[in-house]
Scaffold this motif. Structure first.
Motif, short mmCIF file in Angstrom:
data_model
loop_
_atom_site.label_atom_id
_atom_site.label_comp_id
_atom_site.label_asym_id
_atom_site.label_seq_id
_atom_site.Cartn_x
_atom_site.Cartn_y
_atom_site.Cartn_z
N ILE A 293 0.86 -1.18 0.00
CA ILE A 293 0.00 0.00 0.00
C ILE A 293 0.89 1.23 0.00
CG2 ILE A 293 -1.80 1.28 1.20
CD1 ILE A 293 -2.75 -1.38 0.15
N ILE A 294 0.72 2.08 -1.00
CA ILE A 294 1.52 3.29 -1.11
C ILE A 294 0.66 4.47 -0.66
CG2 ILE A 294 2.89 4.75 -2.64
CD1 ILE A 294 3.93 1.87 -2.29
N GLU A 295 1.14 5.19 0.34
CA GLU A 295 0.44 6.37 0.85
C GLU A 295 0.84 7.59 0.01
OE1 GLU A 295 -1.66 6.57 3.41
OE2 GLU A 295 -1.42 4.68 4.51
N THR A 296 -0.17 8.33 -0.45
CA THR A 296 0.10 9.59 -1.14
C THR A 296 -0.82 10.66 -0.56
OG1 THR A 296 -1.58 9.61 -2.90
CG2 THR A 296 0.32 8.17 -3.24
N LYS A 297 -0.56 11.91 -0.88
CA LYS A 297 -1.42 12.99 -0.39
C LYS A 297 -2.79 12.97 -1.04
CE LYS A 297 0.85 16.36 -3.43
NZ LYS A 297 1.60 17.63 -3.46
N TYR A 298 -2.96 12.11 -2.05
CA TYR A 298 -4.25 11.98 -2.72
C TYR A 298 -5.01 10.73 -2.29
CZ TYR A 298 -2.02 15.50 -5.59
OH TYR A 298 -1.37 16.63 -6.01
N GLY A 299 -4.42 9.96 -1.39
CA GLY A 299 -5.03 8.73 -0.94
C GLY A 299 -4.07 7.56 -1.10
N LYS A 300 -4.59 6.36 -0.92
CA LYS A 300 -3.78 5.15 -0.97
C LYS A 300 -3.89 4.47 -2.33
CE LYS A 300 -4.49 4.25 3.96
NZ LYS A 300 -5.00 3.29 4.97
N ALA A 301 -2.80 3.84 -2.74
CA ALA A 301 -2.79 3.05 -3.97
C ALA A 301 -2.19 1.69 -3.65
CB ALA A 301 -1.97 3.74 -5.05
N LYS A 302 -2.82 0.64 -4.14
CA LYS A 302 -2.34 -0.72 -3.92
C LYS A 302 -1.59 -1.19 -5.16
CE LYS A 302 -4.87 -3.67 -1.68
NZ LYS A 302 -5.92 -4.66 -1.30
N ILE A 303 -0.37 -1.66 -4.95
CA ILE A 303 0.46 -2.08 -6.07
C ILE A 303 1.09 -3.45 -5.78
CG2 ILE A 303 0.97 0.29 -6.79
CD1 ILE A 303 3.79 -1.57 -5.24
N MET A 304 1.56 -4.09 -6.84
CA MET A 304 2.42 -5.27 -6.70
C MET A 304 3.75 -4.91 -7.32
SD MET A 304 0.00 -8.57 -7.51
CE MET A 304 1.39 -9.67 -7.30
N PHE A 305 4.83 -5.26 -6.66
CA PHE A 305 6.16 -4.85 -7.09
C PHE A 305 6.95 -6.08 -7.52
CE2 PHE A 305 10.25 -2.45 -5.67
CZ PHE A 305 10.48 -2.11 -6.99
#
Length: 252
Positions: A21-33
């Protein structure tokens, strides 16, 4: 680093690194790395495909990719055909877009300084050429032209499609504002559209979700083949308009 934005089926080509889960100032984004190949996979609709197109947090998604060092994005989009010659089962590479969305957060510059980003050529020309080379190499049929983006989640009416087909070639719900947000962050962006159906009024039958899903399933191996070759492409230095987009923007 490369970012792939698409549906859950694409995860089968990435090697099983855990979700983050990547936290940004626009909300959270779920990624696979995929650390081995420097690839980030982002599920636009969520891992369980439970976020409708008008509710996708496009800003968080694109900002998270930028934060992680992504320079090139390959977006996978399912679309309906507005032209009889663009048949279900074919690919489509947009070279321009028209949008009819209503409620989406569509810029990173909605407060503070005003930035007017140039969208004369919205999709990265370098990535479009690479994508076409891959499709030609594999003898995969495709078309090019204008992507019409609607709000969704409903399908379009017959009269709407009658209007849209005078202006564009395919219609979808997810291509905008990704393409603009990527340009605002100077990320190269290209879309690989899979044509799943004829749009309302062009098709002789009532469009069903089963029809769309069936075509996607039939195209899955081809989609994954293109994504695999894109990931393994020997990219050089970026010499496109995307990397210097802010230098050419009008900033007030």
């Amino acid at each position: 680093m490369i970012g792939i934005i698409g549906g859950t089926g694409i995860s089968s080509i990435l090697k099983g690194d855990k979700e983050e889960i990547i936290e940004t100032k626009y909300g959270k984004a779920k990624i696979m790395f995929d650390k081995e190949r420097d690839v980030i996979l982002l599920f636009r609709h969520g891992a369980n495909h439970n976020t409708p197109p008008h509710k996708v947090n496009y800003r968080a998604n694109i900002y998270a990719l930028k934060k992680l060092g992504v320079e090139r994005i390959l977006a996978i989009n399912s679309v309906g055909s507005l032209k009889e010659e663009l048949k279900p089962g074919m690919f489509f590479i947009p070279n321009d877009f028209i949008e009819f969305t209503k409620k989406r957060e569509e810029t990173f510059y909605d407060e503070g300084k005003v930035v007017h980003i140039d969208m004369t050529e919205p999709y990265c020309p370098e990535l479009r050429k690479i994508l076409k080379d891959i499709l030609n190499k594999n003898n995969f049929a495709y078309g090019e032209g204008v992507y019409v983006c609607t709000e969704g989640p409903r399908f379009e009416t017959k009269k709407e499609i009658e209007i849209y087909k005078n202006w564009g070639d395919v219609v979808g719900m997810t291509g905008y504002p990704e393409v603009v947000l990527a340009r605002e962050l100077e990320i190269c962006y290209v879309s690989l559209c899979n044509i799943t159906n004829y749009a309302c009024g062009i098709s002789k039958n009532i469009l069903t979700v089963d029809e769309v899903l069936e075509t996607i399933k039939e195209m899955e191996d081809k989609i994954l083949k293109v994504v695999e070759e894109f990931i393994n492409y020997d990219f050089g230095e970026r010499n496109c308009i995307c990397k210097d987009a802010l230098k050419h923007a009008i900033i007030e």
